[in-house]
Design an enzyme around this catalytic site. Structure first.
Site, mmCIF file in Angstrom:
data_model
loop_
_atom_site.group_PDB
_atom_site.id
_atom_site.type_symbol
_atom_site.label_atom_id
_atom_site.label_comp_id
_atom_site.label_asym_id
_atom_site.label_seq_id
_atom_site.Cartn_x
_atom_site.Cartn_y
_atom_site.Cartn_z
ATOM 1 N N THR A 121 0.855 -1.188 0.000
ATOM 2 C CA THR A 121 0.000 0.000 0.000
ATOM 3 C C THR A 121 0.891 1.237 0.000
ATOM 4 O OG1 THR A 121 -1.553 -1.293 1.278
ATOM 5 C CG2 THR A 121 -1.937 1.080 1.208
ATOM 6 N N GLU A 149 -3.740 -5.550 -3.216
ATOM 7 C CA GLU A 149 -4.489 -6.741 -2.773
ATOM 8 C C GLU A 149 -5.499 -6.312 -1.710
ATOM 9 O OE1 GLU A 149 -4.056 -7.418 0.528
ATOM 10 O OE2 GLU A 149 -2.621 -5.747 0.562
ATOM 11 N N LYS A 202 -7.170 1.281 -3.126
ATOM 12 C CA LYS A 202 -6.785 0.573 -1.898
ATOM 13 C C LYS A 202 -7.035 1.439 -0.659
ATOM 14 C CE LYS A 202 -4.734 -2.320 0.829
ATOM 15 N NZ LYS A 202 -5.062 -3.684 1.083
ATOM 16 N N GLY A 255 -8.488 -2.584 14.568
ATOM 17 C CA GLY A 255 -7.036 -2.664 14.754
ATOM 18 C C GLY A 255 -6.429 -3.372 13.565
ATOM 19 N N CYS A 258 -3.454 -2.859 8.941
ATOM 20 C CA CYS A 258 -3.831 -2.023 7.795
ATOM 21 C C CYS A 258 -4.769 -0.865 8.108
ATOM 22 C CB CYS A 258 -4.463 -2.903 6.715
ATOM 23 S SG CYS A 258 -3.223 -3.928 5.914
ATOM 24 N N LYS A 261 -3.329 2.223 10.156
ATOM 25 C CA LYS A 261 -2.238 2.953 9.480
ATOM 26 C C LYS A 261 -2.693 3.541 8.143
ATOM 27 C CE LYS A 261 0.466 -0.419 6.754
ATOM 28 N NZ LYS A 261 -0.265 -0.273 5.519
ATOM 29 N N LYS A 325 -8.028 -9.670 15.702
ATOM 30 C CA LYS A 325 -9.328 -10.232 15.320
ATOM 31 C C LYS A 325 -9.160 -11.753 15.334
ATOM 32 C CE LYS A 325 -8.691 -10.580 10.378
ATOM 33 N NZ LYS A 325 -9.216 -10.339 9.050
ATOM 34 N N ARG A 332 -0.444 -6.814 15.651
ATOM 35 C CA ARG A 332 -0.119 -5.445 15.282
ATOM 36 C C ARG A 332 -1.361 -4.562 15.493
ATOM 37 N NH1 ARG A 332 2.623 -6.324 9.441
ATOM 38 N NH2 ARG A 332 1.106 -8.004 9.355
#
Ligand code: UDX
Ligand code: UDX
Length: 434
Positions: A121, A149, A202, A255, A258, A261, A325, A332
């Site tokens: 990304t 992706e 994305k 959380g 991805c 951030k 999850k 992270r």
């Protein structure tokens, strides 16, 4: 085709696994020698369903190779996929140093036409920098494309084999053709566009998902204040096909590696393109206050049981679920870390259990006692706090739990449990937006 995938993280390994499964020869390059050595033996560095079987099969079939050497793989490849991480810097922007070094190392080794396809990304606006890096080593025999992706951890293989869409961002006809050919066996709508639009798809997708979650979390707060039930409200709202009911679960906030951030990086990018993305600032702000609200919820539940303001010093809180999850061992940006840190500051004793992340968490929060199952964690606990909704928690023996806990207090951060059943068993139950 022969392809190279740079970066053996979630994205890189899944990309390498899927393209080798489809019959291509794939080299996966990573700077970490330790990681490469264990991958050669088929050992996957994280928990991801189906990935070990895919890797094993394709290593055995000699379609998939792991190496730390760019010179061993890049010269043989028509396409190089860049899948290194783009972690956040202190001011929320994306750190592109790994990307630049992966592109530079690749370019040093180009032999013949090579298509560099970015899966990481990457913020919009770095095309010229990337091109300049490659031009130091290769003249004109290369092109760039972006093909982001959309895999979710826990279902990464499935998401990559059967995606909703395949985004191919490049203005080059040749590059388009190569990527369309490579993806031919995979179903899903094809979105052909320029590189910037692909990268924006994305960020815009992840930011929209985050917006959905912050919206339902805000609604949940309002439901609590108004005396409504968020579950019912969301079934009613989600029944509208224009809205849909996927990705609408309230909880302790989003959380993972991805969403958090990408939201902050998108806000920073919007700023640099002269737009103050206030909507996303609010999405981020709602998410950031979720943890504190949840801590207050835990305190309130304990206070209600005692009939007075409780001091957490000396109380034992059992945390069930630590991964960001279910179905991953990734911690992270896991909400559990922030929740536990708050509770430790309040001097509570923390006992925890997660089916996959106990080992990873030990390195981050060694002060916590990690147990090998939920019942051991709940033994003599003053409260149970459910943070991650692993399916194994849904049908626990609550009669037994009532007997082993010191106090029958449950705070359910994901609305996983049957509130009425727990109340009838004599538990004090607190959910989200109920
Ligand atoms: C991915 C994407 O790359 C990122 O842009 C996206 O936003 C989130 O998903 P992920 O696959 O989760 O990141 O990254 P990570 O698990 O951190 O793996 C990156 C891998 O690249 C590591 O194995 C690391 O050793 C390797 N790496 C990193 C290199 O090989 N070279 C480098 O220069 C830097
Ligand atoms: C996400 C995107 O979904 C994926 O398309 C992208 O490629 C990478 O980022 P991932 O981070 O693996 O995937 O997890 P996701 O399933 O999206 O969950 C993100 C966070 O949102 C988790 O913390 C999860 O608990 C939370 N969440 C998700 C909710 O709180 N409610 C929901 O309804 C869904």
């Amino acid at each position: 085709m022969t392809i190279t995938v740079i970066g053996a993280g979630y994205v890189g390994l899944v990309t390498a696994a899927v393209f080798s499964e489809l019959g291509n020869k794939v080299y996966c390059v990573d700077i970490s020698e330790e990681r490469v050595n264990s991958l050669k033996k088929g050992k996957v560095p994280f928990f991801e369903p189906q990935l070990p079987e895919y890797l094993k099969r394709n290593i055995e079939e000699k379609r998939l190779f792991f190496t730390t050497s760019y010179s061993e793989s890049v010269p043989k490849s028509q396409i190089v996929f860049i899948c290194v991480g783009t972690p956040p810097t202190n001011n929320g922007e994306a750190d592109l140093s790994y990307l630049f070094s992966a592109v530079e190392e690749s370019a040093r080794n180009f032999k013949g036409y090579t298509l560099i396809t970015i899966k990481s990304t990457v913020p919009i606006g770095y095309e010229d920098d990337l091109e300049a890096i490659v031009k130091k080593y290769a003249k004109n025999n290369f092109e760039f494309a972006a093909s982001p992706e959309f895999l979710k951890e826990g279902t990464a293989i499935e998401d990559t084999m059967h995606p909703d869409r395949i985004v191919i961002g490049t203005n080059s006809q040749k590059a388009q053709k190569m990527l369309l050919e490579l993806h031919a066996p995979i179903s899903g709508e094809r979105i052909i566009c320029d590189m910037r639009s692909a990268q924006l798809i994305k960020y815009a997708s992840n930011a929209f998902l985050a917006t959905k979650i912050s919206y339902v979390n805000a609604l949940a707060i309002l439901c609590e204040n108004m005396g409504a039930d968020v579950g019912k409200v969301l079934s009613g709202v989600g029944a509208d096909k224009r809205i849909g009911n996927a990705f609408m679960k309230p909880g302790v906030g989003y959380g993972g590696s991805c969403l958090p951030k990408d939201v902050t990086a998108f806000i920073a990018q919007a700023d640099s393109f002269n737009y103050d993305f206030q909507l996303l600032r609010s999405v981020d702000a709602v998410n950031n206050t979720q943890i504190e609200r949840f801590i207050n919820k835990i305190r309130k539940a304990l206070d209600a049981q005692e009939g007075k303001r409780t001091n957490l010093d000396g109380l034992t809180i059992a945390i069930l679920g630590l991964a960001f999850k279910p179905n991953t061992d990734d911690i992270r940006d896991a909400p559990s870390i922030k929740i536990i840190k708050h509770l430790l500051d309040l001097k509570a004793k923390i006992v925890a259990y997660d089916p996959q992340t106990n080992e990873n968490m030990k390195k981050v929060l060694p002060q916590v006692s990690y147990m090998e199952d939920a019942y051991k964690a709940l033994q003599k606990a003053d409260a149970m706090v459910l943070v991650t909704e692993w399916s194994e928690f849904s049908q626990m023996d609550f009669e037994k739990i009532k007997k082993i806990m010191k106090k029958p207090i449950i705070i359910d951060g994901r609305n996983m449990f049957d509130r009425e059943k727990l109340k009838s068993l004599g538990f004090s139950y607190t959910g989200v937006g109920r």
